[in-house]
Design a protein around this motif. Structure first.
Motif, short mmCIF file in Angstrom:
data_model
loop_
_atom_site.label_atom_id
_atom_site.label_comp_id
_atom_site.label_asym_id
_atom_site.label_seq_id
_atom_site.Cartn_x
_atom_site.Cartn_y
_atom_site.Cartn_z
N UNK A 149 0.82 -1.22 0.00
CA UNK A 149 0.00 0.00 0.00
C UNK A 149 0.85 1.26 0.00
N UNK A 150 2.10 1.15 0.47
CA UNK A 150 3.01 2.29 0.51
C UNK A 150 3.93 2.35 -0.71
N UNK A 151 3.64 1.54 -1.72
CA UNK A 151 4.40 1.60 -2.97
C UNK A 151 5.58 0.66 -3.08
N UNK A 152 5.78 -0.22 -2.12
CA UNK A 152 6.87 -1.18 -2.19
C UNK A 152 6.47 -2.32 -3.13
N UNK A 153 7.46 -2.82 -3.85
CA UNK A 153 7.22 -3.95 -4.75
C UNK A 153 7.95 -5.17 -4.22
N UNK A 154 7.25 -6.31 -4.28
CA UNK A 154 7.87 -7.57 -3.88
C UNK A 154 8.82 -8.00 -4.99
N UNK A 155 10.07 -8.26 -4.61
CA UNK A 155 11.08 -8.65 -5.58
C UNK A 155 11.34 -10.15 -5.58
N UNK A 156 11.06 -10.81 -4.48
CA UNK A 156 11.29 -12.25 -4.45
C UNK A 156 11.35 -12.78 -3.04
N UNK A 157 11.69 -14.05 -2.97
CA UNK A 157 11.79 -14.76 -1.69
C UNK A 157 13.26 -15.06 -1.42
N UNK A 158 13.73 -14.66 -0.25
CA UNK A 158 15.09 -14.99 0.18
C UNK A 158 14.97 -16.20 1.10
N UNK A 159 15.43 -17.33 0.62
CA UNK A 159 15.28 -18.57 1.39
C UNK A 159 16.31 -18.64 2.50
N UNK A 160 15.84 -19.10 3.66
CA UNK A 160 16.70 -19.27 4.84
C UNK A 160 17.50 -18.00 5.13
N UNK A 161 16.87 -16.87 5.03
CA UNK A 161 17.52 -15.57 5.12
C UNK A 161 17.98 -15.22 6.53
N UNK A 162 17.17 -15.53 7.53
CA UNK A 162 17.44 -15.01 8.86
C UNK A 162 17.14 -16.05 9.93
N UNK A 163 17.99 -16.06 10.95
CA UNK A 163 17.74 -16.89 12.12
C UNK A 163 16.74 -16.15 12.99
N UNK A 164 15.60 -16.79 13.26
CA UNK A 164 14.59 -16.22 14.15
C UNK A 164 14.27 -17.29 15.18
#
Length: 191
Positions: A149-164
């Motif tokens: 809604x704020x104009x950001x575009x989804x560019x893709x999926x980063x797999x296993x990107x971050x430890x949570x």
């Protein structure tokens, strides 16, 4: 030139401002949230000193060259409802990252969308920033809908990107790019 202090940014629904001691109850209230302390530096204890230490760290980020941490405050009451940050670690390459959270009891009131819109407008006005990006877990539909809604575009999926917590998680990467002649040329050549 990037500001040397955390500015106050006024929007129609929220004000983005430096954290203050009066915001400690918000920090204490989200200490037991199942996600916020896992993906931020919010303490996992509701100890008053831990909350004050968090506030000091947020206000010190700009001095350390890490970025700008804002309390998201209701424009009418000035009550803090969450946090949004503009992280400038990659600024030498023209890139910056934003991150945010809103306390559970303040959600579904438009605060996140208003805060992200206000931050994005300000960030895109800074000469050093050409690309602003977000990393959002796929299950977090409210967050990625606000981004879109704020104009950001989804560019893709980063797999296993971050430890949570105890596991690696995938995230969507979203971005907004400052318009310019080079951006249009690249877009035309890739379509």
């Amino acid at each position: 030139m990037l500001p040397e202090h955390i500015p106050t940014l006024a929007g129609p629904v929220v004000t983005l401002r430096p954290f203050a001691e009066r915001d400690a109850p918000l920090i204490r209230a989200v200490a037991d949230d199942p996600l916020i302390p896992l993906i931020t530096t919010v303490p996992t204890s509701s100890d008053p000193q831990d909350a004050l230490d968090f506030i000091i760290r947020q206000n010190d980020r700009v001095r350390r060259g890490l970025g700008y941490s804002f309390a998201i405050a209701d424009t009418t009451s000035d009550e803090a409802v969450g946090q949004i940050g503009l992280w400038t670690v990659g600024i030498s390459s023209g890139r910056s990252t934003a991150g945010y959270w809103v306390a559970t009891h303040h959600r579904r009131r438009g605060y996140l969308r208003a805060a992200l819109s206000t931050l994005t407008t300000w960030a895109m006005g800074l000469g050093e920033i050409h690309r602003l990006q977000l990393h959002i877990e796929p299950w977090n539909e409210a967050s990625w809908r606000a981004a879109e809604a704020c104009g950001y575009e989804r560019e893709g999926l980063l797999r296993s990107w971050q430890q949570i917590g105890a596991e690696r998680r995938d995230v969507y990467v979203y971005s907004v790019i400052r318009p310019g002649p080079d951006v249009g040329d690249v877009a035309r050549h890739t379509t």
